[in-house]
Write an enzyme that holds these catalytic residues in place. Sequence first.
Site, PDB file in Angstrom:
ATOM      1  N   VAL A  16      76.896  24.254 -72.936  1.00 19.67           N
ATOM      2  CA  VAL A  16      75.672  25.053 -72.765  1.00 19.67           C
ATOM      3  C   VAL A  16      75.801  25.949 -71.533  1.00 19.67           C
ATOM      4  O   VAL A  16      75.418  27.128 -71.573  1.00 19.67           O
ATOM      5  CB  VAL A  16      74.436  24.125 -72.688  1.00 19.67           C
ATOM      6  N   ALA A  63      75.039  17.733 -66.808  1.00 15.53           N
ATOM      7  CA  ALA A  63      74.514  16.412 -67.183  1.00 15.53           C
ATOM      8  C   ALA A  63      75.671  15.439 -67.354  1.00 15.53           C
ATOM      9  O   ALA A  63      76.819  15.851 -67.550  1.00 15.53           O
ATOM     10  CB  ALA A  63      73.720  16.495 -68.489  1.00 15.53           C
ATOM     11  N   THR A  65      77.126  13.355 -69.958  1.00 19.62           N
ATOM     12  CA  THR A  65      76.956  13.408 -71.414  1.00 19.62           C
ATOM     13  C   THR A  65      77.843  12.419 -72.182  1.00 19.62           C
ATOM     14  O   THR A  65      77.881  12.469 -73.407  1.00 19.62           O
ATOM     15  CB  THR A  65      77.231  14.845 -71.937  1.00 19.62           C
ATOM     16  N   THR A 104      67.232  15.517 -74.691  1.00 16.91           N
ATOM     17  CA  THR A 104      67.924  15.068 -75.896  1.00 16.91           C
ATOM     18  C   THR A 104      67.018  14.338 -76.890  1.00 16.91           C
ATOM     19  O   THR A 104      66.030  13.697 -76.496  1.00 16.91           O
ATOM     20  CB  THR A 104      69.082  14.116 -75.486  1.00 16.91           C
ATOM     21  N   ASP A 105      67.397  14.408 -78.142  1.00 22.69           N
ATOM     22  CA  ASP A 105      66.780  13.611 -79.208  1.00 22.69           C
ATOM     23  C   ASP A 105      66.931  12.104 -78.946  1.00 22.69           C
ATOM     24  O   ASP A 105      66.189  11.297 -79.504  1.00 22.69           O
ATOM     25  CB  ASP A 105      67.437  13.968 -80.551  1.00 22.69           C
ATOM     26  N   TYR A 128      72.200   6.361 -71.843  1.00 20.51           N
ATOM     27  CA  TYR A 128      72.145   7.834 -71.784  1.00 20.51           C
ATOM     28  C   TYR A 128      70.734   8.320 -72.102  1.00 20.51           C
ATOM     29  O   TYR A 128      70.163   9.127 -71.365  1.00 20.51           O
ATOM     30  CB  TYR A 128      73.169   8.420 -72.770  1.00 20.51           C
ATOM     31  N   TRP A 153      72.688  17.249 -81.007  1.00 17.86           N
ATOM     32  CA  TRP A 153      73.979  17.445 -81.682  1.00 17.86           C
ATOM     33  C   TRP A 153      74.610  18.798 -81.305  1.00 17.86           C
ATOM     34  O   TRP A 153      74.955  19.607 -82.168  1.00 17.86           O
ATOM     35  CB  TRP A 153      73.789  17.360 -83.203  1.00 17.86           C
TER      36      TRP A 153
END
Length: 302
Positions: A16, A63, A65, A104-105, A128, A153
């Site tokens: 990102v 982050a 991740t 995040t989801d 996480y 995702w």
Amino acid sequence: MSSRPRVLVTGVDGQVGRALLSLFANTSELISCNRQTLDLSNPSQIRTRLREAKPDVILNAGAYTAVDRAESERDLAMAINGQAPGVLAEEAKRTGALLVHYSTDYVFDGSKNGPWIEDDGKNPLSVYGASKLAGEDAIRSVGGRHVIFRTSWVYAPEGKNFVLTMLRLGRERDSLNVVDDQIGAPTTAAELARATHEITAGILTGNFGSESDWAGTYHTTCSGSVSWCGFARAIFERAPQLLDHKKTAVNPIKTSEYPTPAKRPLNSVLSNEKLQQRFGVKLAIWQSALDEVLAEIAKSRQ
Ligand SMILES: NC(=O)c1ccc[n+]([C@@H]2O[C@H](COP(=O)([O-])OP(=O)(O)OC[C@H]3O[C@@H](n4cnc5c(N)ncnc54)[C@H](OP(=O)(O)O)[C@@H]3O)[C@@H](O)[C@H]2O)c1
């Protein structure tokens, strides 16, 4: 503020971060920070760096991740994902800067039957997910000019991601077993960066009203949804040239047949209605975003 805002981006070596740099380069005075120049696990370094840089906008793309590794590195994941966002928010609030953060989801447990909305109950299944939720909560409790984009995702033509892994495994193997009972919305870093750019520009020019009109959390994913298995099949169908036209069978399996240290939500689909209503922004459907990334990968391999 000059016509070109000072935009500080963290985590610029990530998927990102890279996408943000390429989009904001033409419209901003960029301050690019990677782990070496701004270590998010070090609160005093964050404060010093921000006070020197005096940004108008902070885009926090950095982050921790490594979802599975976080299960055994809780303190580090918490420092980077849970505590650093709160420090960024405090510094942003001190100067009136805009803080854009990504979540995040995985803050949800995946049990809902239908797309998750922003205020649905959080129940992260992993360290996480818990660390990202702590980061969201830290920003919200500081308040100030902030936007949190919850996405899912994420992938890009470069980096560590599912698409590049599938392309590698597809060339190496004749068949693959891929989880078919987790569904979500694969989202490209480019689409996320495009939405970030459009919304940030609108906020800075006052097009979205005052802080109370826009500050908050927004689900920001590509449209549509698919399982990991369906996603793998789509990658193979859409990019045969990247597999040297080799046929690879993709077999659906259950999550229980592919144990991982971190538990993942079964339903990760996030409703983007709030984003569309508040900002009029919609991300591309995942299939066309995938085609763009596959085309870029193909171009880079010519
Ligand atoms: N990837 C996904 O599937 C996904 C899904 C939902 C939400 N998100 C969120 O989206 C955002 C961007 O993710 P991404 O996919 O771009 O991740 P990424 O490619 O892993 O990039 C994360 C970047 O953060 C950097 N970083 C790690 N520790 C750091 C530290 N202590 N100080 C400063 N930087 C540090 C990494 O540096 P190094 O390059 O040096 O390791 C890396 O460049 C994150 O907030 C993530 O939680 C991602």
